[in-house]
Design a protein around this motif. Structure first.
Motif, PDB file in Angstrom:
ATOM      1  N   ALA A 105       0.805  -1.217   0.000  1.00 27.29           N
ATOM      2  CA  ALA A 105       0.000   0.000   0.000  1.00 27.29           C
ATOM      3  C   ALA A 105       0.842   1.272   0.000  1.00 27.29           C
ATOM      4  O   ALA A 105       0.314   2.359   0.254  1.00 27.29           O
ATOM      5  N   LEU A 106       2.122   1.160  -0.243  1.00 30.04           N
ATOM      6  CA  LEU A 106       2.951   2.351  -0.389  1.00 30.04           C
ATOM      7  C   LEU A 106       4.022   2.069  -1.420  1.00 30.04           C
ATOM      8  O   LEU A 106       4.421   0.921  -1.622  1.00 30.04           O
ATOM      9  N   GLN A 107       4.428   3.134  -2.072  1.00 29.32           N
ATOM     10  CA  GLN A 107       5.583   3.024  -2.967  1.00 29.32           C
ATOM     11  C   GLN A 107       6.655   3.976  -2.462  1.00 29.32           C
ATOM     12  O   GLN A 107       7.522   3.575  -1.703  1.00 29.32           O
ATOM     13  N   GLY A 109       6.236   6.260  -0.318  1.00 30.83           N
ATOM     14  CA  GLY A 109       6.043   6.424   1.115  1.00 30.83           C
ATOM     15  C   GLY A 109       5.955   7.858   1.573  1.00 30.83           C
ATOM     16  O   GLY A 109       5.918   8.128   2.769  1.00 30.83           O
ATOM     17  N   TYR A 110       5.904   8.789   0.638  1.00 32.49           N
ATOM     18  CA  TYR A 110       5.880  10.191   1.050  1.00 32.49           C
ATOM     19  C   TYR A 110       4.516  10.595   1.598  1.00 32.49           C
ATOM     20  O   TYR A 110       4.419  11.370   2.542  1.00 32.49           O
ATOM     21  N   CYS A 111       3.463  10.050   0.991  1.00 31.85           N
ATOM     22  CA  CYS A 111       2.105  10.359   1.454  1.00 31.85           C
ATOM     23  C   CYS A 111       1.737   9.537   2.687  1.00 31.85           C
ATOM     24  O   CYS A 111       0.761   9.837   3.367  1.00 31.85           O
ATOM     25  N   THR A 112       2.477   8.460   2.911  1.00 31.57           N
ATOM     26  CA  THR A 112       2.079   7.435   3.872  1.00 31.57           C
ATOM     27  C   THR A 112       1.884   7.951   5.301  1.00 31.57           C
ATOM     28  O   THR A 112       0.889   7.589   5.943  1.00 31.57           O
ATOM     29  N   ARG A 144       0.317   9.869  -5.218  1.00 30.59           N
ATOM     30  CA  ARG A 144       0.527   9.855  -6.659  1.00 30.59           C
ATOM     31  C   ARG A 144       1.106   8.531  -7.154  1.00 30.59           C
ATOM     32  O   ARG A 144       1.192   8.311  -8.345  1.00 30.59           O
ATOM     33  N   CYS A 145       1.523   7.667  -6.259  1.00 31.65           N
ATOM     34  CA  CYS A 145       2.187   6.436  -6.704  1.00 31.65           C
ATOM     35  C   CYS A 145       1.246   5.254  -6.863  1.00 31.65           C
ATOM     36  O   CYS A 145       1.374   4.490  -7.802  1.00 31.65           O
ATOM     37  N   THR A 146       0.360   5.058  -5.915  1.00 36.58           N
ATOM     38  CA  THR A 146      -0.281   3.743  -5.804  1.00 36.58           C
ATOM     39  C   THR A 146      -1.601   3.604  -6.541  1.00 36.58           C
ATOM     40  O   THR A 146      -2.030   2.485  -6.809  1.00 36.58           O
TER      41      THR A 146
ATOM     42  N   PRO B 195       4.883  14.823  -8.265  1.00 34.51           N
ATOM     43  CA  PRO B 195       5.173  13.965  -7.116  1.00 34.51           C
ATOM     44  C   PRO B 195       4.853  14.657  -5.791  1.00 34.51           C
ATOM     45  O   PRO B 195       4.863  15.885  -5.726  1.00 34.51           O
ATOM     46  N   MET B 196       4.579  13.861  -4.758  1.00 38.43           N
ATOM     47  CA  MET B 196       4.216  14.478  -3.483  1.00 38.43           C
ATOM     48  C   MET B 196       5.407  15.182  -2.840  1.00 38.43           C
ATOM     49  O   MET B 196       5.240  16.157  -2.122  1.00 38.43           O
ATOM     50  N   GLU B 197       6.598  14.694  -3.085  1.00 37.70           N
ATOM     51  CA  GLU B 197       7.783  15.424  -2.599  1.00 37.70           C
ATOM     52  C   GLU B 197       8.266  16.339  -3.721  1.00 37.70           C
ATOM     53  O   GLU B 197       8.415  15.884  -4.859  1.00 37.70           O
TER      54      GLU B 197
HETATM   55  S1  FES Z   1       3.288   6.248  -2.067  1.00 40.88           S
HETATM   56 FE1  FES Z   1       4.185   7.859  -3.194  1.00 40.88          FE
HETATM   57  S2  FES Z   1       2.739   9.419  -2.971  1.00 40.88           S
HETATM   58 FE2  FES Z   1       1.774   7.763  -1.999  1.00 40.88          FE
END
Ligand code: FES
Ligand code: FES
Lengths: 170, 993
Positions: A105-107, A109-112, A144-146, B195-197
């Motif tokens: 559930a994460l890639q 991990g920034y939003c996590t 934005r990843c998952t 991207p979030m970052e």
């Molecule tokens: S895991 Fe990359 S923004 Fe959610």
């Protein structure tokens, strides 16, 4: 209201994940910057600094808030929880963390961290949500990843595990 | 994805859980901004242009003597201390990463300040005074080519800075002989995957090398390292680039951080201290990177039987204000697969590289594919509908057949493997296409608007570093020497206690590369993945790396995995040679299993893995004759199939090509224009699947950003060049509620013969297929051709209303209205005072200062001319503006005209208003007013909804204050009058709900 002078650093004391912490902050210092750079609690992330992405979500006296929209001086005396406090006593994953791990559930991990904190509050109040309800609850956190699918599954799994844990302990 | 797609004794193919999660789930990730910096590190903030196009008349930094500010750089410093950053061909653009003489897009860096903390740095930026002379701007790539269009770069003779024309096969003859032809013009919007970052850089000048040490979340390709060193005028080995363990996503965007690295190096050099810069979200949205928007005219000819014989593609690729290497690569990365997966043997392509007053383009997941395939797949739909044929049947008839692989496409791509027909069959069955068709029938019978769409894509992975040379003519290429290949580097070492370390050049941004490389190496060495340490934080001073290093264009699965496999194989071979002497058995007969090396025929004859590793370190003399001590193998891997561009401009743009196929059904609400996905299936053949959990994550992530591109995401600009989508409330990113469920189909894989494990990339497919598939379904539902993304309901509704005929090219009606950041309106308010006393207030600076919201002070600077400082805020953005007001056409005490401007670090505005004072009974006055305001800069970028709300509030506060000032405590009464007026005004502004 307590008026603070600008350009002067003021003492701020609160509990962070159960431990008493303190530091000095100018009135305009954002809570995110205080947590991350004054206290070294870098687990809370900043994605937009304008309250939309949810990456900076923390629990303030048990409620999920955007720490990018708060000033450090506002949390004097509060109890704050962040991702650093989520793991079990022994350092093992909590059911929510474990479910994220097992579901991919994460890639990046920034939003996590923000999602984990939002969902910690949410599952406390809603132990048995439907998939649709989880999606709605999650909509204040951007990833934005998952594509969210695995995140939703992880939250449902975590809810189940927490219910079982609750059932076993009561 | 299936739980297990490889034999049970292998780790590759397993759904191994990600080791990266342990830190990320506990708040211990290591992103740039999480890492400690040296004591004394300064923080940077950047002053950006509020104008889309303007000459810089002067920059006044004299106010920066404030304490805590250590250094400032402007374009002048860049021009003195650096050289323009190179791109892949001769061109008339001098790009320094900071404006030197002119600004060419809103958000362009104009100055950067280093101060002891970010807050002070931002204060300092606001204290810099820049005088601009605004120029006309152009934002449309076709309008930019008009003879009277504003010219962005004076050294150029046009805003088109490169044109290349390619003929493959005999397109002209094919068009002449064709039964039928069709033409379509596509406008693909600007978007990114944000991207979030955001960007993050810490730069420091290094005295002993005269160079720089930089920590950043740069994603590669490291071919850009030399672009930076050339610009900074340092030897290549004097620029040490490091990336931390974690990066918060990139999706292409962190490629174009490199100009900021150059700027930060100059700033750090001047400050003589390390300087850190963390980009904020507005900076990222307005000025980081965007996919080039593109106009494509696509022409096709086809037979009565539905065989497409030729394509002609004319692209106008809008790269924004500057070209930054490797731009305009997206045009060329896809060149070899211009015919997608279709067996079309004639092709003509013309590429125009255009510059306009927008953010410079950069890499975005899909890298040229979304623009190209949207055109090709829309054409497939159009041809089918003209022939009255099932679009899927048309697709099938034209796809490359399984027996044709490896297949050399007419523009040069060597499609390695595939069975496209089988993917379609399997997807149709598993995704229940029959049901979808029935649902369409039922919906149509019920009078609903329902359409079905299809899209196919060839998904390239591992880019040929030579493809960008296709932009040059054959002669230029010959002079420059050959460019080809794509080197990947991985080092596997075994230490004295038998522990295995892996170091690689894949610069992950969250994809889980550490876990996968551990799986790959574990299989080779008979160990468990947990035994293998993998370090993918990078350091150009220590790691093995080459030009292609980095994370982009589906590189990891074919390239880094092949390099890891090769390096581990070499380690295995060396250890087998050592173990052979210990076990007295031939090295070829040894197996590596469960931490042991053993003789295949006599498993009891075994030695622990760690003993063999230990021997290589502890006793070099015991090693076989001539063998080097220690165990450390670096594989530099490139595939021979990646050849240079041929004399006929054919180029095998990538190494391995997957295949994706999607279909969907959509229903359109005729009342709102909302497009609802009723059913969606997607299938991807990416060869060998390395870890199904991660492969699926890539597909689902790509699907979500495909949905974003289809429905929501667009960097919007006003016609005057003002940027309008500077927050996540304006640039809409899909949340969990907007990303629908879909059916993911796993077709039988066809491994690549050219990669070591047969793996192909998987991360980009839905960037190509999803927008095209849904647009085809919308076109089917509406019988409408010019489907433009994103599919905002207002736009769809307009197509629905225009029914047959499309709106003028590129202008959906709804868009055109909201496109300009102009705020206007009119209203009236009742004040309990005579017209004369209202008039006196309006002309008295002291009284006006009291009633203008946020105004500290207003002074008269001439007859009926005023200036003052006003704190204005819109949503989250607040700033101090210098306001100038002129009152003209005075007709005391009846009417006057007010012309004003406001300028500040957040942007500028100008406007005009008229007010009429009408006497009413009982010493009261009716103030009628109308106004029109034009905004630019950061204030404009936060967009429509916020601005309308803010304007309403400002006027409300102004009027209430005027009433109070004029009529004592009549404010309450006025306020209630205001409510009705407010509603009318809101309706005028279009903000009524
Ligand atoms: S895991 Fe990359 S923004 Fe959610
Ligand atoms: S960083 Fe706080 S909501 Fe985005």
């Amino acid at each position: 209201m307590n008026l603070l002078e600008s350009n002067i650093r003021h003492l701020v004391r609160f509990t962070l994940n159960g431990a008493q912490v303190e530091g000095y902050a100018e009135p305009r210092l954002l809570l995110t910057d205080f947590l991350r750079h004054e206290l070294g609690a870098t687990g809370t992330h900043v994605g937009c600094e304008h309250g939309v992405c949810g990456a900076c979500t923390i629990l303030l006296d048990g409620r999920a808030v955007r720490s990018c929209l708060m000033l450090a001086v506002q949390v004097e005396g509060a109890a704050i929880e962040t991702i650093e406090g989520l793991a079990q006593e022994d350092g093992g994953f909590s059911p929510l963390q474990q479910a994220f791990h097992e579901n991919f559930a994460l890639q990046c991990g920034y939003c996590t961290p923000g999602i984990l904190m939002s969902m910690t509050e949410y599952l406390r109040d809603n132990p048995n949500p439907t998939k649709k309800e989880v999606r709605v609850a999650l909509s204040g956190n951007l990833c934005r990843c998952t594509g969210y699918h695995e995140i939703v599954n992880a939250i449902l799994d975590a809810a189940k595990a927490l219910r079982e844990e609750d059932g076993a302990s009561s | 994805m299936p739980e297990q797609v490889q034999p049970p004794n292998k780790h590759v193919g397993r759904r191994t859980l990600r080791r990266e999660n342990l830190a990320l789930l506990t708040g211990k990730g290591e992103f740039v901004d999480d890492l400690p910096v040296k004591p004394g590190t300064l923080h940077a903030a950047i002053l950006r242009s509020p104008h889309p196009h303007a000459e810089i008349v002067s920059i006044d930094c004299s106010a920066l003597k404030m304490s805590g500010v250590h250094a400032v750089v402007t374009g002048k410093d860049l021009a003195e201390r650096t050289d323009p950053m190179l791109v892949g061909f001769q061109n008339p653009i001098d790009y320094y990463g900071m404006a030197t003489d002119r600004v060419r897009y809103m958000g362009e860096p104009v100055a950067a300040v280093a101060a002891t903390n970010r807050y002070l740095a931002e204060d300092a930026v606001e204290a810099i005074k820049v005088e601009y002379r605004p120029l006309a701007a152009v934002v449309d790539p076709l309008q930019a080519l008009a003879p009277d269009a504003p010219l962005l770069h004076p050294r150029a003779d046009s805003n088109c800075v490169s044109t290349r024309h390619f003929i493959h096969g005999a397109p002209e003859e094919a068009f002449a002989q064709a039964d039928h032809g069709a033409t379509l013009t596509i406008r693909y919007p600007r978007n990114s995957i944000t991207p979030m970052e955001t960007y993050a850089v810490v730069a420091e000048a290094v005295a002993e090398t005269g160079g720089f040490d930089v920590l950043s979340n740069f994603q590669g390709p490291f071919s850009l390292h030399s672009v930076m060193t050339r610009a900074l005028r340092v030897r290549s080995n004097a620029l040490r680039l490091r990336s931390p363990k974690n990066s918060g996503g990139s999706f292409g965007s962190k490629l174009t951080i490199f100009p900021y690295i150059v700027v930060l190096c100059v700033l750090a050099g001047k400050a003589k201290r390390p300087v850190k810069w963390i980009e904020d979200r507005l900076e990222h949205l307005s000025a980081a990177s965007s996919a080039a928007n593109r106009v494509t005219k696509i022409e096709a000819a086809y037979t009565e039987a539905g065989k497409i014989t030729v394509l002609r593609l004319t692209h106008w690729d809008d790269n924004g204000a500057y070209l930054r290497a490797p731009m305009p690569a997206p045009l060329y990365r896809m060149h070899g697969v211009s015919t997608n997966g279709y067996d079309i043997r004639n092709l003509e392509v013309t590429n125009h590289v255009v510059v306009t007053n927008k953010c410079p383009s950069g890499a975005v997941r899909g890298f040229g594919g979304p623009q190209l395939y949207f055109a090709v797949e829309r054409m497939m739909q159009k041809v089918a509908s003209e022939l009255g044929m099932d679009p899927l049947e048309l697709v099938r008839r034209n796809l490359i057949r399984p027996e044709q692989f490896p297949y050399q496409a007419i523009a040069g791509a060597l499609l390695d493997s595939g069975n496209y027909q089988r993917v379609i069959e399997e997807a149709s069955a598993a995704g229940d296409l029959d049901r979808l068709k029935q649902r369409k029938q039922a919906a149509l019978q019920a009078g609903k608007l329902y359409g079905v769409g299809y899209a196919a894509c060839v998904e390239p992975s591992q880019s040929n570093m030579g493809y960008i040379s296709t932009l040059k003519t054959g002669d230029e290429r010959r002079r420059a020497g050959p460019k080809d290949g794509a080197v990947a580097s991985v080092t596997v070492s075994v230490d004295a206690t038998g522990s295995v370390n892996v170091v690689g050049d894949s610069v992950p941004q969250g994809q889980g590369h550490q876990t996968v490389l551990a799986q790959v190496v574990a299989d080779q060495l008979g160990l468990a993945p947990d035994d293998i340490a993998v370090a993918l934080d990078t350091d150009t001073a220590k790691d093995g790396w080459s030009l292609a290093a980095g994370n982009y264009s589906n590189r990891f699965s074919p390239a880094s995995v092949s390099a890891a496999h090769l390096a581990a194989e070499r380690v295995r071979k060396k250890m087998a040679d050592i173990a052979a002497t210990m076990l007295n058995a031939p090295a070829e007969d040894l197996r590596f299993e469960n931490g042991k090396i053993l003789a295949a025929h006599n498993p009891d004859n075994a030695v622990p893995f760690y003993r063999v590793g230990g021997l290589a370190h502890w006793s070099p003399s015991s090693l076989p004759e001539g063998m080097d001590p220690g165990i450390r193998e670096t594989a530099m891997w490139s595939a021979p199939e990646l050849t240079p561009t041929s004399a006929k401009d054919e180029i095998n743009t990538s190494l391995a090509y997957g295949f994706g196929f999607d279909f969907c059904g959509v229903e359109i609400d005729p009342a709102t224009g909302v497009v609802r996905i009723d059913q969606y299936a997607t299938a991807h053949d990416c060869g060998t699947i390395l870890n199904p959990g991660m492969a699926e994550g890539q597909i689902r992530g790509s699907w979500a950003s495909g949905i974003g591109a289809t429905f929501y995401e667009e960097f919007a600009y006003g016609e005057d060049g003002s940027f309008l989508s500077g927050t996540f409330a304006d640039y809409l990113v899909p949340s969990a509620c907007e990303v629908p469920e879909f059916q993911l189909v796993h077709p039988t894989p066809t491994p690549s013969p050219y990669t070591r494990l047969g793996a192909k990339g998987i991360a980009e497919g839905n960037q190509y297929t999803t927008p095209a598939c849904i647009a085809n379904a919308v076109a089917d539902a509406l019988g409408f051709e010019d489907v433009l993304l994103p599919l905002a309901p207002a736009k769809v509704l307009a197509w629905l209303q225009s029914s047959e005929r499309p709106p003028a090219e590129g202008t959906a009606p709804a868009k055109a209205e909201e496109g300009k950041p102009r705020i206007g309106g009119s209203g009236e308010v009742q004040v309990s005072a005579t017209p004369e006393s209202v008039w006196d207030i309006l002309l008295d600076p002291q009284q006006m200062a009291k009633i203008i919201p946020g105004c500290d002070r207003l002074e008269a600077v001439g007859d009926n001319r005023f200036r003052g400082d006003v704190m204005l805020g819109v949503g989250p953005i607040k700033g101090l503006f210098e306001v100038r007001l002129d009152l003209t056409d005075l007709d005391k005490p009846r009417s006057a005209k007010l012309v004003g401007s406001a300028a500040g670090p957040l942007g500028s505005s100008s406007g005009a208003g008229v007010f009429n004072l009408k006497p009413m009974e009982g010493f009261a006055t009716l103030v009628e007013y109308s106004y029109s305001i034009q905004l630019s800069g950061k204030v404009a970028a936060v967009g429509g909804r916020l601005l309308h709300g803010a304007a309403r509030q400002l006027i409300e506060r102004f009027m209430a204050a005027l009433a109070r000032q004029a009529g004592g405590d009549a404010a309450a009464e006025v306020h209630s009058t205001w409510r009705a007026l407010g509603r009318r005004l809101l309706a005028l502004l279009g903000g009524a709900r």
